[in-house]
Design a protein around this motif. Structure first.
Motif, PDB file in Angstrom:
ATOM      1  N   UNK A 346      16.329  17.613  -2.383  1.00  0.00           N
ATOM      2  CA  UNK A 346      16.425  16.755  -1.206  1.00  0.00           C
ATOM      3  C   UNK A 346      16.428  15.308  -1.677  1.00  0.00           C
ATOM      4  N   UNK A 347      17.452  14.551  -1.307  1.00  0.00           N
ATOM      5  CA  UNK A 347      17.516  13.143  -1.694  1.00  0.00           C
ATOM      6  C   UNK A 347      16.608  12.319  -0.778  1.00  0.00           C
ATOM      7  N   UNK A 348      15.730  11.540  -1.381  1.00  0.00           N
ATOM      8  CA  UNK A 348      14.723  10.757  -0.658  1.00  0.00           C
ATOM      9  C   UNK A 348      14.815   9.299  -1.092  1.00  0.00           C
ATOM     10  N   UNK A 349      14.791   8.352  -0.159  1.00  0.00           N
ATOM     11  CA  UNK A 349      14.754   6.933  -0.536  1.00  0.00           C
ATOM     12  C   UNK A 349      13.507   6.624  -1.362  1.00  0.00           C
ATOM     13  N   UNK A 350      13.638   5.692  -2.302  1.00  0.00           N
ATOM     14  CA  UNK A 350      12.533   5.356  -3.208  1.00  0.00           C
ATOM     15  C   UNK A 350      11.277   4.927  -2.460  1.00  0.00           C
ATOM     16  N   UNK A 351      11.467   4.173  -1.358  1.00  0.00           N
ATOM     17  CA  UNK A 351      10.290   3.671  -0.638  1.00  0.00           C
ATOM     18  C   UNK A 351       9.445   4.798  -0.050  1.00  0.00           C
ATOM     19  N   UNK A 352      10.074   5.931   0.239  1.00  0.00           N
ATOM     20  CA  UNK A 352       9.300   7.048   0.786  1.00  0.00           C
ATOM     21  C   UNK A 352       8.418   7.699  -0.278  1.00  0.00           C
ATOM     22  N   UNK A 353       8.900   7.735  -1.519  1.00  0.00           N
ATOM     23  CA  UNK A 353       8.086   8.322  -2.583  1.00  0.00           C
ATOM     24  C   UNK A 353       6.806   7.517  -2.795  1.00  0.00           C
ATOM     25  N   UNK A 354       6.880   6.211  -2.554  1.00  0.00           N
ATOM     26  CA  UNK A 354       5.709   5.348  -2.743  1.00  0.00           C
ATOM     27  C   UNK A 354       4.554   5.747  -1.841  1.00  0.00           C
ATOM     28  N   UNK A 355       4.831   6.481  -0.772  1.00  0.00           N
ATOM     29  CA  UNK A 355       3.779   6.938   0.137  1.00  0.00           C
ATOM     30  C   UNK A 355       2.745   7.775  -0.608  1.00  0.00           C
ATOM     31  N   UNK A 356       3.200   8.600  -1.544  1.00  0.00           N
ATOM     32  CA  UNK A 356       2.294   9.538  -2.210  1.00  0.00           C
ATOM     33  C   UNK A 356       1.268   8.828  -3.081  1.00  0.00           C
ATOM     34  N   UNK A 357       1.674   7.993  -4.065  1.00  0.00           N
ATOM     35  CA  UNK A 357       0.643   7.307  -4.868  1.00  0.00           C
ATOM     36  C   UNK A 357      -0.212   6.331  -4.061  1.00  0.00           C
ATOM     37  N   UNK A 358       0.369   5.724  -3.013  1.00  0.00           N
ATOM     38  CA  UNK A 358      -0.422   4.828  -2.168  1.00  0.00           C
ATOM     39  C   UNK A 358      -1.508   5.602  -1.414  1.00  0.00           C
ATOM     40  N   UNK A 359      -1.148   6.783  -0.929  1.00  0.00           N
ATOM     41  CA  UNK A 359      -2.067   7.563  -0.100  1.00  0.00           C
ATOM     42  C   UNK A 359      -3.136   8.268  -0.916  1.00  0.00           C
ATOM     43  N   UNK A 360      -2.778   8.663  -2.147  1.00  0.00           N
ATOM     44  CA  UNK A 360      -3.687   9.470  -2.953  1.00  0.00           C
ATOM     45  C   UNK A 360      -3.823   8.845  -4.348  1.00  0.00           C
ATOM     46  N   UNK A 361      -4.620   7.804  -4.492  1.00  0.00           N
ATOM     47  CA  UNK A 361      -4.683   7.029  -5.731  1.00  0.00           C
ATOM     48  C   UNK A 361      -5.314   7.756  -6.916  1.00  0.00           C
ATOM     49  N   UNK A 362      -5.998   8.881  -6.677  1.00  0.00           N
ATOM     50  CA  UNK A 362      -6.677   9.587  -7.766  1.00  0.00           C
ATOM     51  C   UNK A 362      -5.948  10.881  -8.156  1.00  0.00           C
ATOM     52  N   UNK A 363      -4.642  10.908  -7.936  1.00  0.00           N
ATOM     53  CA  UNK A 363      -3.867  12.118  -8.247  1.00  0.00           C
ATOM     54  C   UNK A 363      -3.935  12.458  -9.736  1.00  0.00           C
ATOM     55  N   UNK A 364      -4.132  13.752  -9.993  1.00  0.00           N
ATOM     56  CA  UNK A 364      -4.037  14.290 -11.357  1.00  0.00           C
ATOM     57  C   UNK A 364      -2.747  15.074 -11.540  1.00  0.00           C
ATOM     58  N   UNK A 365      -2.305  15.732 -10.460  1.00  0.00           N
ATOM     59  CA  UNK A 365      -1.086  16.551 -10.506  1.00  0.00           C
ATOM     60  C   UNK A 365      -0.171  16.119  -9.373  1.00  0.00           C
ATOM     61  N   UNK A 366       1.069  15.815  -9.716  1.00  0.00           N
ATOM     62  CA  UNK A 366       2.064  15.444  -8.704  1.00  0.00           C
ATOM     63  C   UNK A 366       3.349  16.199  -9.010  1.00  0.00           C
ATOM     64  N   UNK A 367       3.627  17.225  -8.216  1.00  0.00           N
ATOM     65  CA  UNK A 367       4.800  18.067  -8.421  1.00  0.00           C
ATOM     66  C   UNK A 367       5.737  17.921  -7.229  1.00  0.00           C
ATOM     67  N   UNK A 368       6.755  17.072  -7.384  1.00  0.00           N
ATOM     68  CA  UNK A 368       7.769  16.871  -6.335  1.00  0.00           C
ATOM     69  C   UNK A 368       9.151  17.010  -6.961  1.00  0.00           C
TER      70      UNK A 368
END
Length: 417
Positions: A346-368
């Motif tokens: 799924x093609x996603x604009x770059x600004x939408x991906x920024x939602x994830x690190x902004x929302x969850x600053x202590x991520x250890x695993x990010x699988x998208x």
């Protein structure tokens, strides 16, 4: 047995196994079929589904084929796939399996197993190519009878026993294999729990439940599952072992789940190692329920994120676009893993991906990995706790950024892009 039969293999030059499941992705099924005929499937990516069906017809038209369409849930699903299989007058055959009578009302209705059939299945599942020792045979037949002809019950029992189990263990199972076995009101969860409770060490239980992180019917790459288990901390070192032993232990866990009939192998590598696997729909439901009870992870079905929810792992699959575009941005320092799997990119604009690190600053695993971005946002490089990252991007800018002093994800152990 039919699909692997020697005479069938000789009779039909083209043999294909197509898994459907409750959540049907017709496009992906057609692409998977085409991948059996050509390695270059990129040319088919933008085609309409009807055009994909026509391409499959072209490949199948000239020869005698045998195709298994496994686990069909509705008549409409079958009709939508049937258009790809031509009646080429060459004696080709399509074998459909379903758990619903109305999907194949004129098909062969499987009956409950006889006592002899139950014992044959139990013996093969426990001892594989070997025969049961005579000293265990009577006890084994007693266990098989108490399964009341239900194949699932036999298979789950086989997952509890193994060829090295003692006579005492066999007798204990024979005394009370299940709390209640009733043909009309069989509780699948009770059957699955019997095998689940016997998983040792307890880390293996979390590894099993973690399979529900993937969508129903998803084909799971073994190497990816192993890397995720390690990054999530499910694989622990014993007796002062070093980190290189983590992958060896994870591979043993994977094989253990397969040997206990809790995980199905779909493809193997040339050396016999597991390449891809899948969890059965029924087991998937058990894993999802049990994982929720243990607060192992939380699956979101929409964009809304309740403030009182404190899951460590968050799964967002079908509603990922809705989640990323939500006007109400979630925030939680409790979320350490963000997981999203889709059958198609799924093609996603770059600004939408920024939602994830902004929302969850202590991520250890990010699988998208199924989300495709042209560029990665700078916020991603500020996740200092990140250990596993899987993304899809068109550029190599990330490689340069990772090596720069401005990048904080120095502890990254797994990177897929």
């Amino acid at each position: 047995m039919i699909f692997k039969d020697r005479e069938v293999r000789y009779e039909f030059f083209t043999r294909l196994w197509v898994y459907v499941s409750k959540t049907v992705n017709r496009r992906q099924i057609f692409l998977d079929i085409l991948s059996n005929f050509t390695n270059n499937t990129q040319e088919f990516k933008g085609m309409l589904e009807e055009k994909l069906a026509d391409k499959i017809k072209e490949y199948l038209e000239g020869g005698k084929y045998f195709i298994v369409v496994d686990d069909v849930w509705t008549e409409d699903d079958w009709k939508s796939l049937q258009i790809a299989f031509p009646n080429n007058k060459k004696g080709s055959r399509v074998l459909l399996t379903t758990r619903l009578h109305n999907v194949a009302s004129h098909g062969h209705q499987l009956k409950f197993l006889s006592s002899g059939g139950s014992w044959e299945l139990l013996e093969k599942k426990v001892f594989r190519q070997e025969r049961c020792p005579p000293s265990l045979e009577d006890t084994g037949k007693s266990i098989a009878r108490k399964c009341n002809g239900l194949p699932l019950a036999v298979v789950v029992i086989a997952g509890v026993l193994n060829k090295d189990s003692t006579a005492k263990e066999w007798k204990r199972i024979a005394e009370d294999p299940f709390p209640i076995i009733n043909k009309e009101h069989q509780s699948y969860n009770k059957l699955v729990r019997l095998s689940y409770d016997h998983l040792q060490p307890y880390d293996l239980q979390d590894c099993f439940l973690y399979l529900a992180d993937f969508p129903t019917g998803h084909e799971i790459a073994a190497w990816k599952l192993i890397r995720l288990w390690i990054s999530e901390g499910f694989i622990t070192l014993i007796d002062g072992g070093n980190s290189s032993e983590l992958e060896v232990t994870a591979e043993k866990y994977l094989k253990e789940l397969v040997d206990r009939n809790l995980l199905m192998v779909l493809k193997r590598r040339t050396d016999g190692q597991i390449k891809t696997c899948r969890i059965h729909d029924t087991l998937h439901e058990f894993c999802k329920t049990e994982a929720a009870n243990k607060n192992l992870f939380h699956e979101m079905n929409g964009a809304r994120f309740e403030l009182n929810e404190t899951p460590r792992r968050l799964c967002v699959h079908s509603s990922i676009i809705e989640f990323l575009r939500s006007e109400t941005k979630p925030f939680s320092e409790h979320v350490h893993s963000f997981l999203s799997s889709c059958s198609n990119e799924i093609e996603i604009p770059t600004e939408h991906l920024a939602v994830i690190p902004k929302s969850f600053p202590l991520l250890r695993v990010m699988d998208v990995e199924s989300l495709k971005f042209k560029l990665l946002p700078r916020q991603l490089y500020e996740l200092s706790h990140l250990r596993y990252l899987a993304v899809s991007t068109e550029t190599f800018a990330m490689r340069v950024t990772l090596s720069s002093n401005s990048c904080d994800i120095w502890g990254l152990e797994g990177l897929i892009y």
